[in-house]
Design a protein around this motif. Sequence first.
Motif, mmCIF file in Angstrom:
data_model
loop_
_atom_site.group_PDB
_atom_site.id
_atom_site.type_symbol
_atom_site.label_atom_id
_atom_site.label_comp_id
_atom_site.label_asym_id
_atom_site.label_seq_id
_atom_site.Cartn_x
_atom_site.Cartn_y
_atom_site.Cartn_z
ATOM 1 N N ASN A 1 0.857 -1.194 0.000
ATOM 2 C CA ASN A 1 0.000 0.000 0.000
ATOM 3 C C ASN A 1 0.891 1.241 0.000
ATOM 4 O O ASN A 1 2.121 1.129 0.084
ATOM 5 C CB ASN A 1 -0.939 0.006 1.224
ATOM 6 C CG ASN A 1 -0.185 -0.212 2.518
ATOM 7 O OD1 ASN A 1 0.866 0.358 2.741
ATOM 8 N ND2 ASN A 1 -0.723 -1.043 3.383
ATOM 9 N N ALA A 2 0.273 2.394 -0.065
ATOM 10 C CA ALA A 2 1.060 3.633 -0.125
ATOM 11 C C ALA A 2 1.782 3.885 1.197
ATOM 12 O O ALA A 2 2.947 4.286 1.215
ATOM 13 C CB ALA A 2 0.134 4.803 -0.447
ATOM 14 N N THR A 3 1.090 3.646 2.303
ATOM 15 C CA THR A 3 1.676 3.964 3.614
ATOM 16 C C THR A 3 2.992 3.212 3.818
ATOM 17 O O THR A 3 3.980 3.788 4.291
ATOM 18 C CB THR A 3 0.683 3.604 4.741
ATOM 19 O OG1 THR A 3 -0.574 4.203 4.442
ATOM 20 C CG2 THR A 3 1.171 4.106 6.087
ATOM 21 N N SER A 4 3.009 1.931 3.466
ATOM 22 C CA SER A 4 4.248 1.180 3.716
ATOM 23 C C SER A 4 5.375 1.688 2.817
ATOM 24 O O SER A 4 6.543 1.677 3.219
ATOM 25 C CB SER A 4 4.026 -0.325 3.575
ATOM 26 O OG SER A 4 3.415 -0.613 2.366
ATOM 27 N N LEU B 1 5.763 13.046 -3.416
ATOM 28 C CA LEU B 1 4.342 13.311 -3.670
ATOM 29 C C LEU B 1 3.464 12.105 -3.354
ATOM 30 O O LEU B 1 3.786 10.977 -3.721
ATOM 31 C CB LEU B 1 4.124 13.697 -5.135
ATOM 32 C CG LEU B 1 4.788 14.988 -5.618
ATOM 33 C CD1 LEU B 1 4.419 15.245 -7.072
ATOM 34 C CD2 LEU B 1 4.390 16.175 -4.746
ATOM 35 N N ASP B 2 2.343 12.388 -2.699
ATOM 36 C CA ASP B 2 1.325 11.378 -2.444
ATOM 37 C C ASP B 2 0.239 11.560 -3.506
ATOM 38 O O ASP B 2 -0.528 12.522 -3.459
ATOM 39 C CB ASP B 2 0.768 11.599 -1.026
ATOM 40 C CG ASP B 2 -0.396 10.666 -0.706
ATOM 41 O OD1 ASP B 2 -0.880 9.977 -1.620
ATOM 42 O OD2 ASP B 2 -0.817 10.650 0.465
ATOM 43 N N SER B 3 0.204 10.632 -4.470
ATOM 44 C CA SER B 3 -0.784 10.781 -5.554
ATOM 45 C C SER B 3 -1.971 9.845 -5.361
ATOM 46 O O SER B 3 -2.742 9.622 -6.294
ATOM 47 C CB SER B 3 -0.134 10.529 -6.919
ATOM 48 O OG SER B 3 0.111 9.162 -7.095
ATOM 49 N N CYS C 1 1.270 5.731 -4.892
ATOM 50 C CA CYS C 1 -0.123 5.622 -5.307
ATOM 51 C C CYS C 1 -0.666 4.272 -4.816
ATOM 52 O O CYS C 1 0.113 3.375 -4.490
ATOM 53 C CB CYS C 1 -0.196 5.710 -6.832
ATOM 54 S SG CYS C 1 -1.822 6.192 -7.423
ATOM 55 N N SER C 2 -1.987 4.162 -4.749
ATOM 56 C CA SER C 2 -2.620 2.904 -4.319
ATOM 57 C C SER C 2 -3.520 2.387 -5.427
ATOM 58 O O SER C 2 -4.319 3.146 -5.974
ATOM 59 C CB SER C 2 -3.498 3.148 -3.083
ATOM 60 O OG SER C 2 -2.710 3.504 -1.997
ATOM 61 N N GLY C 3 -3.420 1.086 -5.711
ATOM 62 C CA GLY C 3 -4.233 0.508 -6.772
ATOM 63 C C GLY C 3 -5.724 0.583 -6.496
ATOM 64 O O GLY C 3 -6.531 0.809 -7.397
ATOM 65 N N TYR C 4 -6.099 0.414 -5.228
ATOM 66 C CA TYR C 4 -7.535 0.268 -4.938
ATOM 67 C C TYR C 4 -8.334 1.539 -5.153
ATOM 68 O O TYR C 4 -9.565 1.507 -5.122
ATOM 69 C CB TYR C 4 -7.753 -0.296 -3.529
ATOM 70 C CG TYR C 4 -7.333 0.596 -2.380
ATOM 71 C CD1 TYR C 4 -6.057 0.515 -1.846
ATOM 72 C CD2 TYR C 4 -8.219 1.507 -1.834
ATOM 73 C CE1 TYR C 4 -5.671 1.326 -0.789
ATOM 74 C CE2 TYR C 4 -7.842 2.320 -0.775
ATOM 75 C CZ TYR C 4 -6.568 2.233 -0.260
ATOM 76 O OH TYR C 4 -6.195 3.037 0.773
ATOM 77 N N LYS C 5 -7.665 2.659 -5.359
ATOM 78 C CA LYS C 5 -8.428 3.876 -5.677
ATOM 79 C C LYS C 5 -8.563 4.049 -7.187
ATOM 80 O O LYS C 5 -9.344 4.861 -7.657
ATOM 81 C CB LYS C 5 -7.703 5.097 -5.118
ATOM 82 C CG LYS C 5 -7.684 5.151 -3.601
ATOM 83 C CD LYS C 5 -8.254 6.462 -3.133
ATOM 84 C CE LYS C 5 -7.765 6.806 -1.743
ATOM 85 N NZ LYS C 5 -8.238 8.105 -1.311
ATOM 86 N N ILE C 6 -7.706 3.320 -7.938
ATOM 87 C CA ILE C 6 -7.742 3.520 -9.397
ATOM 88 C C ILE C 6 -8.169 2.242 -10.111
ATOM 89 O O ILE C 6 -7.560 1.827 -11.085
ATOM 90 C CB ILE C 6 -6.409 4.062 -9.951
ATOM 91 C CG1 ILE C 6 -5.218 3.324 -9.363
ATOM 92 C CG2 ILE C 6 -6.261 5.538 -9.715
ATOM 93 C CD1 ILE C 6 -3.889 3.743 -10.005
HETATM 94 C C1 LIG Z 1 -4.218 10.841 0.035
HETATM 95 C C2 LIG Z 1 -3.986 9.488 0.650
HETATM 96 N N1 LIG Z 1 -2.742 9.155 1.017
HETATM 97 C C3 LIG Z 1 -2.464 7.960 1.561
HETATM 98 C C4 LIG Z 1 -3.441 7.031 1.776
HETATM 99 C C5 LIG Z 1 -3.087 5.727 2.378
HETATM 100 O O1 LIG Z 1 -3.028 4.782 1.348
HETATM 101 P P1 LIG Z 1 -2.838 3.235 1.649
HETATM 102 O O2 LIG Z 1 -4.091 2.761 2.279
HETATM 103 O O3 LIG Z 1 -2.598 2.631 0.295
HETATM 104 O O4 LIG Z 1 -1.670 3.080 2.534
HETATM 105 C C6 LIG Z 1 -4.767 7.329 1.423
HETATM 106 C C7 LIG Z 1 -5.835 6.363 1.648
HETATM 107 O O5 LIG Z 1 -7.001 6.638 1.617
HETATM 108 C C8 LIG Z 1 -5.034 8.592 0.837
HETATM 109 O O6 LIG Z 1 -6.270 8.944 0.472
#
Ligand SMILES: Cc1ncc(COP(=O)(O)O)c(C=O)c1O
Length: 428
Positions: free
Chosen positions: A101-104, A205-207, A228-233
């Motif tokens: 995920n993006a956070t990790s 950048l957090d996209s 970026c995270s796949g589950y939003k796109i």
């Molecule tokens: C702008 C933004 N950054 C980071 C995250 C965290 O992403 P992830 O759950 O993939 O770690 C989110 C999740 O909703 C988000 O909206």
Amino acid sequence: MNTRIAGSTAGHETFPAAALRAQFPALQRAGSFIFFDNAAGAQVPQMVLDAINQHLLEHNVQRGGRYPQSIAVDATVARSRASVAAFVNARRPEEIAFGMNATSFIRTISLAVGQTLERRNEIVVTDLDHAANVETWLALERMGAKFVWWKMRPDGCLHTEDLAPLLSSRTRLVACTLTSNALGSIVDVRAAADLAHAAGAEIFLDSVHFGPHGPIDVQAFDCDYLVCSGYKIFAPHMGFMWGRYDLLKQLPTFREDFIPDEPPGKIEAGTFIYENVAGMDAAVNYLAQVGRNLAGMSGTPDPKSLREDTHYAMNAIQVYEQKLSLELARILRDCGAQIYGIADDARVAERVPTFCFNLPGIQPQAVTEAAARADVGIRDGHMYAPRLMKRLNLPVETGAVRVSLVHYNTMAEIHRLGDVLVALRRRA
Ligand SMILES: Cc1ncc(COP(=O)(O)O)c(C=O)c1O
């Protein structure tokens, strides 16, 4: 490039939302339910389901073996890397890493950056960002990092004029979002990158929230890292990150001895979820297909056209979503809602269709419960941005209501939500 610039509207005056909805089995199965919580995760098209199934049915094995199924997994990962590289306009596929995920990924990069703090030990963070792109950096305090806050203005936006005086020869990195997952405001990240670089710093950048709403272009943004995270796109749960090859090469990341000190392997510790990586490749191809159809081109996308095709799709999506934003803003204003962030129609190009609001005298939870009874999925709370809620003078425990749309949502759905809100206000 200014991310706020809407793309060419040629060929997509009427966006084919109905035809695209037909490609999302979950939308069909859900009957009258309305998916308006897309910021917490979007639905996936059939192409993505097929790719995941195909992986699990035909080559659900570890990569790196010499037998056909394992060779197929290697090919899937390589193909997905190339697709995602095209999607974000990377200079080379090795700049793309896959993970949970993006956070990790933010944690991985921040821990590496933390080991490189010397005289430059200041990190700029914002109070508009999701906590994932704030707390990860704040955790570097014990490694000697100091923090400088880039604060949003009352309009719910980060202004680059405010960033300039925060930068100096002590700045190591600016960490900021492309778009707020709570308010929907878009940040002029190219201007921020120029300022950061002029000070000799890097920009991360957090996209994650911008991903489904417009074209990501790491070269035009001139950024250094992007997650970026796949589950939003329209892909399954997984994350990916892009970084400049030479910077990734220098970063001291954790890796086992047998992993070469090279991107992407050095930032992909352990096994990631191959079926989801296959799904991510299919999601890029879905968007490319949308672009080709809108451009009036026949045939399926080929790897060479993925960049142009996805870019075309994302520009068209941006134009359509601005129409959704205008209508949703009108409905919310008519209900007497207090909209947090950009509410002025003239500034619609500076936001995505993600709206945070409250109705006077009605708790956010009561709004989302009433919506749920009417088969509309929306969210209440702090949106994982507690500092932002405090800036808005909202209790973090209750926060606000968020409605978050993507390109498969329609005007008719917005009107159904409007009916729920009007009825609620009448009863209040
Ligand atoms: C702008 C933004 N950054 C980071 C995250 C965290 O992403 P992830 O759950 O993939 O770690 C989110 C999740 O909703 C988000 O909206």
